[in-house]
Design an enzyme around this catalytic site. Structure first.
Site, PDB file in Angstrom:
ATOM      1  N   ASP A  86       0.584  -1.682   0.155  1.00 46.67           N
ATOM      2  CA  ASP A  86       0.160  -0.002  -0.043  1.00 46.67           C
ATOM      3  C   ASP A  86       0.875   0.994  -0.161  1.00 46.67           C
ATOM      4  OD1 ASP A  86      -3.044  -0.297   0.700  1.00 46.67           O
ATOM      5  OD2 ASP A  86      -1.575  -2.137   2.339  1.00 46.67           O
ATOM      6  N   ARG A  94       3.660   2.434   3.273  1.00 52.14           N
ATOM      7  CA  ARG A  94       4.153   1.454   4.130  1.00 52.14           C
ATOM      8  C   ARG A  94       6.419   1.672   3.945  1.00 52.14           C
ATOM      9  NH1 ARG A  94       0.098   1.421   5.641  1.00 52.14           N
ATOM     10  NH2 ARG A  94      -1.330   0.056   4.712  1.00 52.14           N
ATOM     11  N   ARG A 155      -7.552  10.314   1.414  1.00 51.55           N
ATOM     12  CA  ARG A 155      -6.750   9.369   1.265  1.00 51.55           C
ATOM     13  C   ARG A 155      -7.565   9.696  -0.705  1.00 51.55           C
ATOM     14  NH1 ARG A 155      -7.652   4.348   4.021  1.00 51.55           N
ATOM     15  NH2 ARG A 155      -6.691   3.223   2.448  1.00 51.55           N
ATOM     16  N   LYS A 185      -9.039   0.751  -5.968  1.00 50.70           N
ATOM     17  CA  LYS A 185     -10.422   0.192  -4.842  1.00 50.70           C
ATOM     18  C   LYS A 185     -10.878   1.711  -4.212  1.00 50.70           C
ATOM     19  CE  LYS A 185      -5.737   1.217  -1.320  1.00 50.70           C
ATOM     20  NZ  LYS A 185      -5.012   0.856  -0.896  1.00 50.70           N
ATOM     21  N   HIS A 186     -12.281   1.343  -3.073  1.00 52.54           N
ATOM     22  CA  HIS A 186     -12.770   0.054  -2.206  1.00 52.54           C
ATOM     23  C   HIS A 186     -13.844   0.100  -3.207  1.00 52.54           C
ATOM     24  CE1 HIS A 186      -9.301   2.262   0.417  1.00 52.54           C
ATOM     25  NE2 HIS A 186      -9.298   0.917   0.132  1.00 52.54           N
ATOM     26  N   HIS A 198     -12.621  -1.681   9.025  1.00 52.45           N
ATOM     27  CA  HIS A 198     -11.252  -2.643   9.880  1.00 52.45           C
ATOM     28  C   HIS A 198     -11.819  -3.166  10.821  1.00 52.45           C
ATOM     29  CE1 HIS A 198      -8.513  -0.076   7.034  1.00 52.45           C
ATOM     30  NE2 HIS A 198      -7.819  -0.814   6.754  1.00 52.45           N
ATOM     31  N   ASP A 271      -9.968  -7.089  -0.477  1.00 51.29           N
ATOM     32  CA  ASP A 271      -9.644  -5.909   0.752  1.00 51.29           C
ATOM     33  C   ASP A 271      -8.883  -7.166   1.673  1.00 51.29           C
ATOM     34  OD1 ASP A 271      -7.759  -4.311   2.385  1.00 51.29           O
ATOM     35  OD2 ASP A 271      -9.890  -2.915   1.864  1.00 51.29           O
TER      36      ASP A 271
END
Length: 558
Positions: A86, A94, A155, A185-186, A198, A271
Site C-alpha cells: 500500500d 508503508r 486518501r 479500491k475500494h 477495519h 481487501d
C-alpha cells in the site's frame, strides 16, 4: 505462442493445490525471510506477498527481501510472486524513508493538474519496481463526500466523481506505464461511510441509480483505462445485496455488477480478510470460500498464517464437495497467470515458467539505484508546494508578520489501521524555524491535547507573543482539539489555523478568520506550509471538497 496459449499450458501443469495457492496473497511477520518462514512457503505456495511497515527497515533491505522471496519460490519450482504494497502516498505509505514519498491523493488534486497524478504515479512505480515490487494497492477511487468518513478522507482525490475519475485514471496509467500493476479500491465505493471497515461493517443505503451517478463513476473510468486489479470493499449495500453480506462476499456486487454490468475483465481481489467487517460476520476462513463463490480471484490474508492455511484447506474442501467447481478456480487462475506474464513477472521457457529474478541494482552508496532520485524528489516538492490551499484570510494575516509567534503543532496519529504512525513527528514550528522565523513552538500529541491545553494557553497569553498558529490534525473528530482552537481564538490575538490532514476541521470552529488546508503532515508538507505562510511561495491549491456554504470545492478543476 500467444499469451492465451501460454496461460493454458501453465494452467495444465498446476495441481489443484498450486492453483488455489495462486489465489492467496499473504503477509510476513517481520523483516527477514527466516528458514522456518521459507519452509512455510515451500509447503504452501502462494500467489503473492504484501509488505507492511513491519517488513521495512530500509529500501536496501526491502529489495533484498524481495529477491530472497522470489529465489525461494524459484528453487521450489513455484510460480513467481506478486510482491505488493500500500504505497498510496501522503499519510498511507508503508515505505516512508529512502524512497520518494509523494503527496497523497487529495493534495495532488488540490495542486490542480492531472498530469501531476500521472507523473507521481509513474515515478513512484519506477521506484517500487526497482525494489522488486510489482503491485501497488493504489489508487483510492472512493469519492469522499462524507466529512465524517474516518478511514478515507484525504486518501481520496475529493468529492467530485468526475475529478476522482480523471485523477484516478492518470494514476493508474502512470503506475502501469512504469510496469507496476495498479489496484483501484475500494469497490463499489467507501467514500460515503461514517464507519471504518477495519473495525465494523459499514452500511451504505444507496441504490444503483445513485451509485451510477457518484460511486461507480471512477471505477468505470478505471475499467476503461485497463486497470489490472480492482479491490473490493467490506461494506454492505442493502439495495444491491438482499443478504447481509459485505460487497466482498456478494455475487450480486462482484459478479453481477462488476463483471457483468460493468464488463470488468481484470483481477478482482479482496481487501484484507482479517478486518473486523469480515472476522465478526463470517470469519476469515469461511469468508475466503464465500469470496471466491462471489467472484473474487485473489484473497488477501495479510497477517495470520494459520488463517492462510485454514483458507487453503477450506477452498480445497469446497472444490472436493462440489461447492466450487475446478473450472471456477481455473477462471481466476487464468487471469492471475495472464497478468504475471503481461507484467513480465514470469516468462514460459521450457517445462515451466522462468522467474525474472535478478539481484537489485545497487549504487555506490549500497542502496538500490533509481530510488529516491533527485528528479523525483523535485517533482514531489513541486506538487506539495502547489497543493497548499488558502481557504480564507479575513484578517489579512498572510504572509506572516515578522513578530514573535507561538506555533502549536498537534502531532499526527494513526486514524485507522490503514495509516502508518510517523516515527519522528514533524513540527510546523520546526519548519518555520528552518526558514529563519522567530517562533515559540510546542508540539502536542493528538491524544494529549486536553492535558497540554493549559500550557498552550499560558504560552499564548505571554505579552511577547503577538500572533498564533495552530496546526490541527483531524480536529473535527476530536472535541479537545476544536476546543483548544476556540480558546486560542477567544484570546483576541491574530490566529491562523492550518489543517494538516482532513480540511473539514473548519466546521468545528467556523469563526476562525485565517484557515489553510494542507492535507497531510509529512515533513515535505510542513516545509511547504512554512514557505507559503511566509510568502516565499504563493498559495496555489484549490479545495477538492466543500467546507460549507462559503468555502466550496471546484469540481471542474481537472
Amino acid at each position: 505462442m500467444d499469451r492465451n496459449e501460454q496461460v493454458d499450458r501453465l494452467l495444465s501443469k498446476l495441481s489443484l493445490r498450486e492453483k488455489i495457492g495462486q489465489m492467496l496473497l499473504c503477509g510476513l511477520p517481520g523483516r527477514e525471510l527466516t528458514e522456518p518462514l521459507a519452509d512455510f512457503f515451500r509447503a504452501n505456495p502462494v500467489g503473492g506477498i504484501i509488505y507492511f511497515a513491519r517488513n521495512v527497515q530500509h529500501v536496501g533491505q526491502v529489495a533484498n527481501l524481495t529477491y530472497e522471496l522470489q529465489k525461494v519460490a524459484q528453487s521450489a519450482n513455484q510460480l513467481p510472486h506478486f510482491i505488493s504494497i500500500d504505497q498510496e502516498g501522503g499519510m498511507v505509505a508503508r515505505i516512508a524513508e529512502g524512497i520518494t514519498l509523494f503527496p497523497g491523493n487529495m493534495a495532488i488534486a488540490a495542486a490542480g493538474s492531472t498530469e501531476d497524478a500521472y507523473e507521481a504515479a509513474f515515478a513512484s512505480g519506477k521506484e517500487l519496481q526497482a525494489l522488486g515490487i510489482n503491485l501497488n494497492f493504489a489508487p483510492v477511487l472512493d469519492v469522499n463526500n462524507n466529512p465524517l468518513n474516518p478511514v478515507i478522507g484525504v486518501r481520496s482525490f475529493g468529492e467530485s466523481p468526475e475529478v476522482v475519475a480523471e485523477y484516478g485514471a492518470n494514476s493508474i496509467r502512470g503506475l502501469q506505464d512504469a510496469g507496476v500493476s495498479a489496484a483501484a479500491k475500494h469497490f463499489p465505493g467507501h467514500g460515503d461511510t461514517a464507519a471504518d471497515s477495519h473495525l465494523d461493517l459499514p452500511v451504505v443505503p444507496h441504490d444503483l441509480t445513485r451509485m451510477n451517478q457518484v460511486e461507480l463513476v471512477p471505477f468505470i473510468k478505471a475499467i476503461d483505462e485497463g486497470v489490472d486489479f480492482i479491490m473490493s470493499a467490506h461494506i454492505y449495500f442493502p439495495l444491491l445485496e438482499s443478504d447481509r453480506k459485505p460487497a466482498t462476499l456478494s455475487s450480486s456486487v462482484l459478479t453481477g455488477l462488476l463483471r457483468q454490468e460493468l464488463g470488468y475483465q481484470g483481477v478482482i481481489m479482496t481487501d484484507c480478510m482479517e478486518m473486523s467487517a469480515i472476522v465478526d460476520t463470517y470469519g476469515t476462513v469461511e469468508a475466503s470460500v464465500m469470496a471466491i463463490e462471489a467472484g473474487a480471484d485473489l484473497i488477501l490474508i495479510s497477517h495470520t498464517h494459520d488463517l492462510l492455511t485454514g483458507a487453503y484447506e477450506a477452498i480445497e474442501k469446497a472444490v472436493a464437495e462440489g461447492r466450487i467447481s475446478e473450472d471456477r478456480i481455473n477462471e481466476s487462475v487464468r487471469r492471475l497467470l495472464d497478468l504475471k506474464i503481461k507484467r513480465g513477472i514470469m516468462t514460459e521457457q521450457g517445462d515451466f515458467p522462468a522467474h525474472t529474478v535478478t539481484l537489485p541494482v545497487i549504487d555506490r552508496e549500497g542502496l538500490p539505484a533509481r530510488v529516491g532520485v533527485q528528479e523525483h524528489q523535485d517533482l514531489a516538492r513541486k506538487i506539495s508546494e502547489r497543493s497548499i490551499t488558502l481557504v480564507r484570510d479575513e484578517a489579512g494575516m498572510l504572509p506572516l508578520k515578522k513578530v514573535r509567534t507561538l506555533v502549536v503543532t498537534v502531532a499526527s496519529s494513526a486514524m485507522t489501521i490503514a495509516d502508518e504512525i510517523i516515527k519522528d513527528p514533524c513540527s510546523l514550528g520546526t519548519a518555520l524555524i528552518e526558514q529563519g522565523f522567530d517562533v515559540v513552538h510546542m508540539s502536542i500529541p493528538a491524544a494529549g491535547v486536553a492535558e497540554e491545553a493549559t500550557h498552550v494557553l499560558e504560552a499564548a497569553r505571554q505579552a511577547e507573543v503577538e500572533q498564533i498558529i495552530i496546526a490541527t490534525y483531524n480536529a473535527h473528530f476530536y472535541e479537545e482539539q476544536s476546543g483548544l482552537v476556540k480558546q486560542l481564538y477567544a484570546l483576541g490575538k491574530p490566529l491562523t489555523v492550518v489543517a494538516t490532514r482532513n480540511p473539514y476541521d473548519l466546521a468545528s470552529f467556523p469563526e476562525v478568520q485565517v484557515y489553510v488546508a494542507a492535507y497531510e503532515s509529512r515533513p515535505l508538507t510542513m516545509e511547504s506550509i512554512a514557505k507559503a505562510l511566509l510568502g516565499l511561495i504563493p498559495f496555489q491549491g484549490t479545495l477538492p471538497v466543500s467546507l460549507g456554504d462559503e468555502e466550496k470545492s471546484n469540481p471542474t478543476h481537472v
